[in-house]
Motif scaffolding. Structure first.
Motif, PDB file in Angstrom:
ATOM      1  N   LYS A   1       2.397   4.420  -2.951  1.00 45.38           N
ATOM      2  CA  LYS A   1       2.685   5.769  -2.965  1.00 45.38           C
ATOM      3  C   LYS A   1       3.335   6.548  -4.340  1.00 45.38           C
ATOM      4  N   ARG A   2       4.321   5.678  -4.750  1.00 44.39           N
ATOM      5  CA  ARG A   2       5.025   6.246  -5.818  1.00 44.39           C
ATOM      6  C   ARG A   2       4.157   6.351  -7.288  1.00 44.39           C
ATOM      7  N   ASN A   3       3.267   5.376  -7.152  1.00 44.08           N
ATOM      8  CA  ASN A   3       2.116   5.299  -8.479  1.00 44.08           C
ATOM      9  C   ASN A   3       0.939   6.205  -8.230  1.00 44.08           C
ATOM     10  N   GLY A   4       0.963   7.049  -7.323  1.00 46.49           N
ATOM     11  CA  GLY A   4      -0.381   7.995  -7.272  1.00 46.49           C
ATOM     12  C   GLY A   4      -1.255   7.838  -6.050  1.00 46.49           C
ATOM     13  N   LYS A   5      -0.804   6.974  -4.916  1.00 48.54           N
ATOM     14  CA  LYS A   5      -1.538   6.841  -3.766  1.00 48.54           C
ATOM     15  C   LYS A   5      -2.976   6.326  -3.915  1.00 48.54           C
ATOM     16  N   ASN A   6      -3.410   6.045  -2.762  1.00 50.76           N
ATOM     17  CA  ASN A   6      -4.838   5.501  -2.590  1.00 50.76           C
ATOM     18  C   ASN A   6      -5.369   4.349  -3.362  1.00 50.76           C
ATOM     19  N   ASN A   7      -4.622   3.301  -3.254  1.00 54.29           N
ATOM     20  CA  ASN A   7      -4.627   2.093  -4.230  1.00 54.29           C
ATOM     21  C   ASN A   7      -4.074   0.890  -3.459  1.00 54.29           C
ATOM     22  N   LEU A   8      -4.081  -0.143  -4.078  1.00 56.28           N
ATOM     23  CA  LEU A   8      -3.625  -1.382  -3.607  1.00 56.28           C
ATOM     24  C   LEU A   8      -2.329  -2.000  -4.376  1.00 56.28           C
TER      25      LEU A   8
ATOM     26  N   SER B   1     -14.079  19.020   5.845  1.00 55.68           N
ATOM     27  CA  SER B   1     -13.935  18.164   4.829  1.00 55.68           C
ATOM     28  C   SER B   1     -12.481  18.159   4.450  1.00 55.68           C
ATOM     29  N   MET B   2     -11.897  16.950   4.150  1.00 55.58           N
ATOM     30  CA  MET B   2     -10.465  16.766   3.811  1.00 55.58           C
ATOM     31  C   MET B   2     -10.018  15.458   2.908  1.00 55.58           C
ATOM     32  N   ASN B   3      -9.262  15.693   2.301  1.00 59.53           N
ATOM     33  CA  ASN B   3      -8.922  14.496   1.262  1.00 59.53           C
ATOM     34  C   ASN B   3      -7.732  13.755   1.925  1.00 59.53           C
ATOM     35  N   VAL B   4      -8.401  12.509   2.129  1.00 59.06           N
ATOM     36  CA  VAL B   4      -7.344  11.330   3.112  1.00 59.06           C
ATOM     37  C   VAL B   4      -7.501  10.244   2.190  1.00 59.06           C
ATOM     38  N   GLY B   5      -6.524   9.498   1.818  1.00 53.05           N
ATOM     39  CA  GLY B   5      -6.658   8.132   1.277  1.00 53.05           C
ATOM     40  C   GLY B   5      -5.876   7.331   2.002  1.00 53.05           C
ATOM     41  N   LEU B   6      -5.938   5.867   1.149  1.00 51.41           N
ATOM     42  CA  LEU B   6      -5.073   4.678   1.810  1.00 51.41           C
ATOM     43  C   LEU B   6      -4.210   4.358   0.866  1.00 51.41           C
ATOM     44  N   SER B   7      -2.891   4.206   1.154  1.00 52.02           N
ATOM     45  CA  SER B   7      -2.033   3.256   0.330  1.00 52.02           C
ATOM     46  C   SER B   7      -1.847   1.989   1.012  1.00 52.02           C
TER      47      SER B   7
ATOM     48  N   GLU C   1     -10.402  -3.204  -1.762  1.00 53.13           N
ATOM     49  CA  GLU C   1     -11.224  -2.279  -2.448  1.00 53.13           C
ATOM     50  C   GLU C   1     -12.272  -1.619  -1.749  1.00 53.13           C
ATOM     51  N   SER C   2     -12.783  -2.622  -0.662  1.00 52.94           N
ATOM     52  CA  SER C   2     -13.969  -2.132   0.122  1.00 52.94           C
ATOM     53  C   SER C   2     -13.522  -1.041   1.237  1.00 52.94           C
ATOM     54  N   LEU C   3     -12.150  -1.296   1.646  1.00 47.54           N
ATOM     55  CA  LEU C   3     -11.493  -0.588   2.564  1.00 47.54           C
ATOM     56  C   LEU C   3     -11.311   0.981   1.649  1.00 47.54           C
ATOM     57  N   LEU C   4     -11.060   0.901   0.438  1.00 50.85           N
ATOM     58  CA  LEU C   4     -10.413   2.290  -0.459  1.00 50.85           C
ATOM     59  C   LEU C   4     -11.751   2.884  -0.649  1.00 50.85           C
TER      60      LEU C   4
END
Length: 325
Positions: free
Chosen positions: A311-318, A277-283, A261-264
């Protein structure tokens, strides 16, 4: 001339002959030393001699201490003076090898170590010598050797090792280095650990929209961010492309969730890189494994599957792999 005078004259002739021989020997010695100095001039090799009884050291082809930036009167030309210039991290090993050879426990004194310079810097030397003269009881009298500056060789080896183990773009460890870390894990603190597989969300858009050169800048920026947020018992590598893997030497779920969560957190808002500015996330997929039992490829595959579930559940999560249905 009486017999006494004749004997005296004979002794004087012998003395004169001995003095002449001694003079010729000293001249031959100077010539040999000059030849040795000429041969070694321009090299990083210095030839030394130790008088064991007096502990006096002599370097034949350079002033004593010059290699380390000292004048001859600033440092004693002795074993104690030499020891005072040994790097503190190397001193015990070097002195032990030196004394072991003098005790006859090794064929030669041979070691690579660092020397401290007057200005506080250090250099690497390859030092080798052996006892060449003993007394009638077999005790060492004289030792001769040579030390060679190998600093540039060591720096080259370090750079080569970094190239072998590090990703040239981000400076992070590469895949092969992480596998070595994985294989080196032990069960001293815990019999389990965890692997976090990270894939960047929307990075393809960054590359397509801004170009691969700018994409490399973004990768380096994100690599530095991730590395700065690691815990003390974590190791990160660039696995390839826009994938990163973290090896975490703890399998406590609460700690893993806190780390992920600290990484996200920084990716909940758009990133700003070079004014863009760009939208980049972490899966992030997380796989807990048993040290010394689970093979790296299996653990990695499980974490990779968990990452794709994110990725299948919406990205940017753990996602933990054990929670996949």
């Amino acid at each position: 001339m009486d017999q006494k005078q004749a004997a005296s004259n004979q002794r004087q002739i012998q003395i004169d002959q001995l003095e002449q021989q001694n003079k010729e020997l000293r001249k031959a010695l100077r010539t040999s030393e000059e030849k040795l100095a000429a041969v070694l001039e321009g090299t990083d090799t210095k030839v030394w001699q130790l008088d064991v009884a007096s502990q006096a050291l002599k370097i034949f082809n350079a002033p004593w201490g010059a290699m380390l930036g000292y004048r001859q009167d600033e440092i004693e030309a002795s074993v104690s003076g030499w020891e005072s210039c040994l790097h503190p991290d190397d001193r015990v090993e070097v002195v032990a090898a030196f004394e072991a050879h003098l005790r006859g426990e090794s064929d030669a004194f041979e070691v690579e170590h660092r020397m401290l310079h007057k200005d506080g810097s250090s250099s690497w030397v390859s030092d080798r010598g052996r006892v060449v003269e003993f007394d009638q009881q077999g005790k060492p009298l004289r030792m001769i050797g040579a030390h060679r500056d190998i600093t540039q060789e060591k720096l080259y080896q370090q750079r080569l090792a970094k190239l072998i183990d590090h990703d040239p773009l981000t400076g992070l460890l590469n895949r092969s280095a992480l596998i070595k870390k994985y294989q080196a894990l032990d069960t001293a603190d815990s019999d389990k650990a965890a692997l976090l597989f990270i894939d960047l969300d929307n990075f393809k858009y960054v590359n397509d929209h801004y170009g691969h050169k700018f994409g490399d800048l973004v990768l380096c920026y994100i690599a530095d961010m991730l590395k700065s947020m690691l815990l003390a018992n974590s190791t990160i590598c660039r696995f390839g492309g826009d994938e990163f893997v973290i090896l975490h030497a703890c399998a406590e779920p609460s700690q893993l969730i806190e780390l992920a969560e600290s990484l996200l957190a920084p990716f909940k808002v758009p990133l700003s890189v070079e004014g863009e500015s760009m939208n980049v996330g972490l899966s992030i997929g997380i796989s807990v494994f048993e040290i010394g039992i689970d093979c790296f490829s299996d653990v990695c595959q499980r974490a990779d599957q968990a990452m794709y579930q994110v990725k299948r559940n919406g990205k940017n999560n753990l996602q933990f792999c054990s929670l996949i249905t």
